[in-house]
Enzyme design. Structure first.
Site, PDB file in Angstrom:
ATOM      1  N   HIS A   1       1.778   4.637  -2.742  1.00 12.11           N
ATOM      2  CA  HIS A   1       1.924   6.076  -2.481  1.00 12.11           C
ATOM      3  C   HIS A   1       3.313   6.566  -2.919  1.00 12.11           C
ATOM      4  CE1 HIS A   1      -1.824   6.765  -0.394  1.00 12.11           C
ATOM      5  NE2 HIS A   1      -1.570   5.868   0.556  1.00 12.11           N
TER       6      HIS A   1
ATOM      7  N   HIS B   1       0.839  -1.202   0.000  1.00 12.81           N
ATOM      8  CA  HIS B   1       0.000   0.000   0.000  1.00 12.81           C
ATOM      9  C   HIS B   1       0.880   1.260   0.000  1.00 12.81           C
ATOM     10  CE1 HIS B   1      -3.661   2.345   1.245  1.00 12.81           C
ATOM     11  NE2 HIS B   1      -2.728   3.126   1.781  1.00 12.81           N
ATOM     12  N   GLU B   2       1.805   1.319   0.948  1.00  8.52           N
ATOM     13  CA  GLU B   2       2.679   2.499   1.034  1.00  8.52           C
ATOM     14  C   GLU B   2       3.572   2.606  -0.199  1.00  8.52           C
ATOM     15  OE1 GLU B   2       1.761   4.529   3.154  1.00  8.52           O
ATOM     16  OE2 GLU B   2       0.660   3.205   4.515  1.00  8.52           O
TER      17      GLU B   2
ATOM     18  N   GLU C   1      -4.653   7.650  -2.974  1.00  9.77           N
ATOM     19  CA  GLU C   1      -5.196   6.383  -2.475  1.00  9.77           C
ATOM     20  C   GLU C   1      -5.476   5.414  -3.629  1.00  9.77           C
ATOM     21  OE1 GLU C   1      -5.086   6.074   0.686  1.00  9.77           O
ATOM     22  OE2 GLU C   1      -6.288   4.319   1.176  1.00  9.77           O
TER      23      GLU C   1
END
Lengths: 511, 511
Positions: B278, B274-275, B304
Site C-alpha cells: 500500500h 502487505h502494508e 489491494e
C-alpha cells in the site's frame, strides 16, 4: 449554562455559542499544527520535510484567516453586548478581545513581510554560526530589528516600544519593571558569584561525566518524573528530539522531548524534569477551558517558573537526592560508585561561569539573560548599532562572567532567538527563575507542603500549584496570579535569598 | 503553467489557481486529520481520547464545509469554462467535479444522521461481539441498511443501488460485473479447494508457531521491506497498532503499522509486507499531484492489488524464500533450525478453510468475500432480513468452506465493516487479489522483470508498477489502469490459473 445566562435572549446566547464553536475550531486547528510540528521534530521521515513545511504554513494561514475574519468580530461584539456573562465567559471574552485586537492590528502585507524576514534571518544565522561570520548575519538582523520597531508601533505601546514586544510573551509586564528587578538582582547576586568563583570546587565533578547508558537515563528520569512530579503515561509521552521542548494537544495529551548524552547525564535528567514542569502546568489547566484560547499557561515567565521549580528547586535539592540517590544507583551503578546523596547534590549544583546560556547554572544563568535584555534595549533605542553588537556582547560577558568568547559562534551567535524575531522573549527566562522561588516560598507556608518537600514528597505542593497557578490557564494575568498566590508582586527578593542560602552552604561561607 | 494556459485570460487562470489553492488547503486539512488518526492509533496517551475525538470531528466538519462551499462551486465552474486546459488540469477538474457533485448531493442533516447511526452501530457491534449477542446489534444494522438505501438513492445509480455504494470504493465498477467475475471465480476455484482439502498436509506447519522475538521479527521484516520492496526509512516508518494499516501525509511521508505475535511470526511478516505494498503505491504517485485530490491510489481494489502482490505473489513465492531463507535463519535461528527455503515456502502457503476472513489463505480468502457480497445484495434487495442474517451466514460458510461457526462472534459479527456503514467495500478485497496476478502476469512479459522475479530482485517490477499504475494516482480510473497496463479488463482468469499452478505443485497434483 450558568444561571446568569439563562435569562438572556436566545439570539445573544446563540452569538456566544457560535463564538465558542469558532474558538473551538481555531483551537483544534492549532492542535493539528502543534501535532505536525511535534511529529516533524520527533517522528517524521526526513524526505517529508518540504511538503510538511507547505502543509504547516497553509494551516497557519487558515487559522489566522478564520480568527481575524469579520465573522469573529461580529460574534465577539454580539457576545460582549450580552448582559451579565458568567465569570468564565467574561474571562473568555476579555482574552479573545485582546488576542483579536492584537491580531487585526497588523496588516496582512506586514505579517508576510515579517515572516519572510524572520525566515531569511534564520537561514542567514545558521550559516553565520556555522562559519563564525557575524557580518553575514548583520544585514538580516538589521532588517528584523527595523520590522520589530514597526511591529511595536503597529501594536502600540505606552512608555517604551519594548513594552509591546514583552507583552507578547509576558502579558502586562513592563520594561521599566524588568529593568528595576534585573538591576536589583544584578546588584545582589554579582558579589555572590564572585565569592563562589573565588571559593573553588565544592565537589568532585568527575561524576557528572561518568558513562550512563541512554536507556537507563530514560528509565530513571521517567520514573522520577512519574513518582515525584506526577507525569503519568496515561496522559503524556517522552520522545527524543534535537532540541528539547514541551508541547500539548489537549490537557491530557502532553508531549515532552529530551536528548541523551551518555557522557553527561545531567542533560537528559534535568532536561526531562524541566519539560515535566511545563507539561504539568498544561495538565493542571481547568478542563472547562479545553479547546478555548484560555487553555494554556498564562505567560512564558509563569511557565518557566514551573519548569525551573521541578528542574532546579526540587530536582537539584538535597532532600531530592536523599530520596532518589538509591534510584540513581540502581539505574547507573557505575555513576553511583563511591558516591552518596550529598556528593551528587553538590556535583549537580556546580557553579561555573561559562559562555553558553543553556548550560548555565542557577547563579550565572540570569547574567546571560541580563546581557541579552540590555543589548536588545540598546539596539531598539538606537544606542547600539548591529555592527557594534559583537563587541558589546563580549564586553558584557567580561563584565558579568569574566569570560571572553573565542569567537562569535560561542558569543553573540549562540542563540536562535534573534534570528527568529523573538525579541523581548529572553527576560521571561529570568522572570521565571525569580517566580519559581517566590511561589515555592509561598507554598511552603503550608506546613504539610513544607514537610513534604523535606522528604521529596511533592504531591501536596503539586496540588497547591494546580489550585493557585495551573487551573486558571489564561483566565488571570501573570501579575494577578503572582499577587494572589504569593501576596506580593514579583521581585528578586526570594531568589536572591535562595541563592545565598543554598550556595553559601555548598561553598562553605555565611549566607 | 503549460503553453495552453499561457494564452488564456488572466481572470480564468486566476480561477484555476484559486481552485488549486483551495484544493491544496483541503488536502492539507485531510493530512492533519490523517495524522491525528495515526497518532491516536500509534502514539497517543489513552486519556487524550475524548478530546481527540472532538478535534477530529471538528476538522472533518471544516474540511467538508470548505469543499462543499459555494465558493468551490464558483471556482470550479470558472475553471471548467476555461479553454484548453492542460491534460493534468483536465484530470484535476474532472475528479474534483466528481467529488464535488457526490459531496453536495447529500443534505447536511442526512450526513449527520448517517454519521450518528454508524457511530451507534459501531458501539453496539463492539458490545454484541463481546457478548456474542447478534440480537443486540440487529436494530442498529437495520438502521444502517435503511440509511444506506437512502444514500444510494440520493447519490443516484443506474442498474442497482449497490452500484452507488461500490462506486465509492471502486469508481466505475458495476455490481453486474462483480457478480459475473465472482461467479466465474467460484466455479473455477471451489473444486480446487475441495481437492486441496482432500490432499491433506503438504508441510510441517509447526514451524509457523515457533518462538520468534518481536524485535527480530521487526528487524527482518523491515530489512526485506527495504531491500526487496523499496520501502526506505527516509520516507517511511513502521509503528505498532492494534489493527495494522497504512496511511500517509504526503508521497514521502508513509506510515505503516503492524502487530507482533511471538508465537506466530507470519502475522507481522506478511502484514508488514502487505502494508508496504500500500505504502509503495502512494509513494509512486507523481509528485506533481501532491496536495491535490488526485494524489492517492485510484481505488481500494487497485490498492489491494499492490499490497497482495507484495504479501502473497512475491512474499509467499518460492524464489522469495530461496533468497530470504538465509535472512530468516539469521534473524531467528530457532525458527530456521532443520528447515530450508522449500519447507518455509510450503509452510507459509498452507491452505486451510477457517472461519475468520483476515486469517484466510490465497485459496479460501475470496470465498469469505463472496459470502459477504452475496449477503449484502440480499439484504439491500430485501430478500434477506437482518434477523435471518446469522443463519444465512452460517449456511454459506458451510456451503463454501465446510465449516459452521460455533457462535456469531466468530461468524456474522467478526468484521467491523457493516457496523461502520462500509457496505459495498468487501468486494474490493477480492478484486484486488484478482488484479494482483493480472498485473504481475502483464509485467512478466518484460523479460528483465520476469528474470528479476525469478531471483527475487523486484527493482524492475517496481519501476513497471510505478510507471503503469502508481504514477497516475486518481488521474485514471481503475478500469483505464487495468486495461492499459494489462491489455484487457479485469477478470478471474489470471488468478484462477495462478492458484491451480501454485497449489497443484505444492499439494502434488496436476494443475
Amino acid at each position: 449554562m450558568t444561571f446568569d445566562q439563562m435569562g438572556s435572549s436566545a439570539s445573544t446566547v446563540s452569538s456566544l455559542d457560535d463564538l465558542k464553536r469558532r474558538l473551538n475550531l481555531i483551537s483544534d486547528l492549532a492542535a493539528a499544527q502543534g501535532m505536525m510540528s511535534w511529529d516533524q521534530e520527533t517522528q517524521m521521515p526526513p524526505d517529508a520535510a518540504r511538503v510538511r513545511g507547505l502543509q504547516m504554513a497553509s494551516l497557519a494561514g487558515l487559522t489566522h484567516q478564520l480568527f481575524t475574519a469579520a465573522e469573529t468580530q461580529h460574534l465577539l461584539e454580539a457576545a460582549e453586548a450580552q448582559a451579565g456573562p458568567s465569570e468564565f465567559d467574561a474571562d473568555l471574552l476579555r482574552v479573545t478581545r485582546r488576542d483579536y485586537d492584537k491580531a487585526t492590528k497588523l496588516p496582512t502585507a506586514f505579517v508576510e513581510e515579517l515572516a519572510q524576514a524572520k525566515n531569511d534571518a534564520h537561514h542567514a544565522w545558521i550559516k553565520a554560526r556555522a562559519e563564525n561570520d557575524f557580518a553575514h548575519f548583520a544585514p538580516y538582523l538589521t532588517r528584523v530589528l527595523d520590522l520589530t520597531r514597526r511591529y511595536a508601533e503597529l501594536v502600540g505601546h505606552d512608555a517604551h516600544p519594548y513594552d509591546a514586544l514583552l507583552d507578547d510573551y509576558e502579558p502586562g509586564m513592563k520594561t521599566a519593571q524588568v529593568r528595576q528587578i534585573f538591576a536589583d538582582l544584578r546588584e545582589r547576586t554579582l558579589p555572590l558569584l564572585r565569592k563562589i568563583v573565588a571559593a573553588g570546587d565544592a565537589a568532585d565533578y568527575g561524576v557528572l561525566t561518568r558513562p550512563f547508558p541512554a536507556a537507563a537515563q530514560r528509565e530513571f528520569s521517567l520514573k522520577v518524573a512519574r513518582e515525584a512530579f506526577g507525569l503519568q503515561p496515561s496522559f503524556s509521552r517522552l520522545d527524543v528530539s534535537a532540541h528539547p521542548f514541551q508541547t500539548n494537544f489537549s490537557t491530557d495529551d502532553l508531549r515532552i522531548t529530551t536528548r541523551f548524552d551518555e557522557q553527561y547525564f545531567p542533560m537528559s535528567l534535568f532536561g526531562t524534569w524541566h519539560e515535566t514542569g511545563h507539561a504539568m502546568y498544561e495538565h493542571g489547566v481547568g478542563r472547562e477551558l479545553e479547546r478555548t484560547p484560555l487553555s494554556r499557561g498564562a505567560s512564558l515567565g509563569v511557565h518557566e517558573s514551573q519548569s525551573r521549580m521541578f528542574e532546579n528547586l526540587l530536582g537539584r535539592s538535597r532532600a531530592f537526592w536523599q530520596r532518589y540517590f538509591g534510584g540513581l544507583a540502581g539505574a547507573a551503578p557505575e555513576v553511583a560508585a563511591g558516591q552518596d546523596a550529598e556528593s551528587i547534590y553538590r556535583a549537580v549544583n556546580r557553579v561555573q561561569p561559562s559562555l553558553i546560556r543553556v548550560e548555565a547554572d542557577e547563579v550565572t544563568y540570569n547574567f546571560h539573560i541580563m546581557l541579552r535584555f540590555e543589548l536588545e534595549l540598546a539596539l531598539l533605542d538606537g544606542e547600539l548599532s548591529v555592527a557594534g553588537l559583537p563587541a558589546a556582547w563580549n564586553a558584557k560577558m567580561q563584565e558579568y562572567l569574566g569570560l571572553t568568547p573565542p569567537d562569535d559562534a560561542e558569543g553573540v551567535l549562540q542563540d536562535v532567538h534573534w534570528s527568529a524575531g523573538l525579541i523581548g522573549y529572553f527576560p521571561t527566562y529570568s522572570l521565571g527563575n525569580l517566580l519559581s522561588v517566590q511561589l515555592l516560598d509561598a507554598a511552603r507556608r503550608v506546613p504539610e507542603i513544607a514537610a513534604g518537600i523535606e522528604r521529596a514528597d511533592y504531591a501536596p505542593l503539586r496540588e497547591w500549584l494546580r489550585v493557585n497557578v495551573h487551573q486558571y490557564g489564561r483566565r488571570r494575568t501573570p501579575g494577578q496570579i503572582v499577587q494572589d498566590a504569593t501576596g506580593q508582586p514579583l521581585s528578586a527578593d526570594a531568589y536572591v535569598k535562595y541563592l545565598h542560602e543554598k550556595y553559601g552552604d555548598i561553598y562553605g561561607f555565611e549566607a
